[in-house]
Design a protein around this motif. Structure first.
Motif, PDB file in Angstrom:
ATOM      1  N   ARG A   1       0.801  -0.780   0.443  1.00 60.34           N
ATOM      2  CA  ARG A   1      -0.061  -0.221  -0.039  1.00 60.34           C
ATOM      3  C   ARG A   1       0.993   1.401   0.058  1.00 60.34           C
ATOM      4  NH1 ARG A   1      -0.857   3.111   3.700  1.00 60.34           N
ATOM      5  NH2 ARG A   1      -0.899   1.529   5.534  1.00 60.34           N
TER       6      ARG A   1
ATOM      7  N   GLU B   1       3.683  13.183   4.148  1.00 68.05           N
ATOM      8  CA  GLU B   1       1.927  11.995   3.330  1.00 68.05           C
ATOM      9  C   GLU B   1       2.149  10.557   2.675  1.00 68.05           C
ATOM     10  OE1 GLU B   1      -2.233  11.439   2.759  1.00 68.05           O
ATOM     11  OE2 GLU B   1      -1.587  13.283   2.502  1.00 68.05           O
ATOM     12  N   PHE B   2       3.385  10.719   2.291  1.00 75.32           N
ATOM     13  CA  PHE B   2       2.996   8.854   1.876  1.00 75.32           C
ATOM     14  C   PHE B   2       4.514   8.544   1.751  1.00 75.32           C
ATOM     15  CE2 PHE B   2      -0.745  11.560  -0.469  1.00 75.32           C
ATOM     16  CZ  PHE B   2      -1.515  10.917  -0.037  1.00 75.32           C
TER      17      PHE B   2
ATOM     18  N   ASN C   1       0.709   3.909  -3.016  1.00 74.52           N
ATOM     19  CA  ASN C   1       0.782   5.124  -2.701  1.00 74.52           C
ATOM     20  C   ASN C   1       1.950   6.581  -2.892  1.00 74.52           C
ATOM     21  OD1 ASN C   1      -1.955   4.718  -1.186  1.00 74.52           O
ATOM     22  ND2 ASN C   1      -1.355   5.149   0.282  1.00 74.52           N
TER      23      ASN C   1
ATOM     24  N   LYS D   1       1.859   6.866  -6.538  1.00 74.54           N
ATOM     25  CA  LYS D   1       1.430   8.079  -7.155  1.00 74.54           C
ATOM     26  C   LYS D   1       1.274   8.961  -7.125  1.00 74.54           C
ATOM     27  CE  LYS D   1      -4.144   8.213  -7.590  1.00 74.54           C
ATOM     28  NZ  LYS D   1      -4.974   7.703  -6.932  1.00 74.54           N
ATOM     29  N   ALA D   2       1.777   9.343  -5.480  1.00 71.62           N
ATOM     30  CA  ALA D   2       1.313  10.740  -4.962  1.00 71.62           C
ATOM     31  C   ALA D   2       3.046  11.373  -5.978  1.00 71.62           C
ATOM     32  CB  ALA D   2       2.037  10.929  -3.430  1.00 71.62           C
TER      33      ALA D   2
END
Length: 98
Positions: free
Chosen positions: A20, A83-84, A24, A27-28
């Protein structure tokens, strides 16, 4: 100018959590393409060979060092990393070159 990062994910993450995090982060970070002045290329690699000691790699190209410095402090980049990526990393190696 090229900027390469190798990351090792925290051992406390399950395999499902690691997958995960990788998805993420990819993508970010790749979503920054076209959003930061001077960023020519950005690629996150999450499928490593068994011989690798890193879990993820970031490869970026910039027009020059000034563009790289702008990227480092750009709000879109810091938000994505905070965040990621950063909460899930146990080790980080960096290689910058021209």
């Amino acid at each position: 100018m090229k900027h390469v990062i190798l990351w090792k994910l925290k051992d406390s993450l399950s395999e499902k959590e690691k997958e995960r995090v990788k998805a993420n982060a990819e993508k970010a970070l790749e979503g920054l393409d076209g959003k930061i002045p001077g960023l020519l290329k950005i690629k996150v690699k999450t499928e490593m060979l068994e011989t690798s000691t890193a879990d993820m790699m970031l490869y970026t190209e910039f027009t020059d060092n000034e563009a790289y410095l702008g990227y480092k402090s750009h709000p879109a980049h810091t938000a994505a990393a905070d965040e990621f990526v950063r909460p899930f990393i146990s080790a980080r190696l960096c290689c910058d070159y021209e």
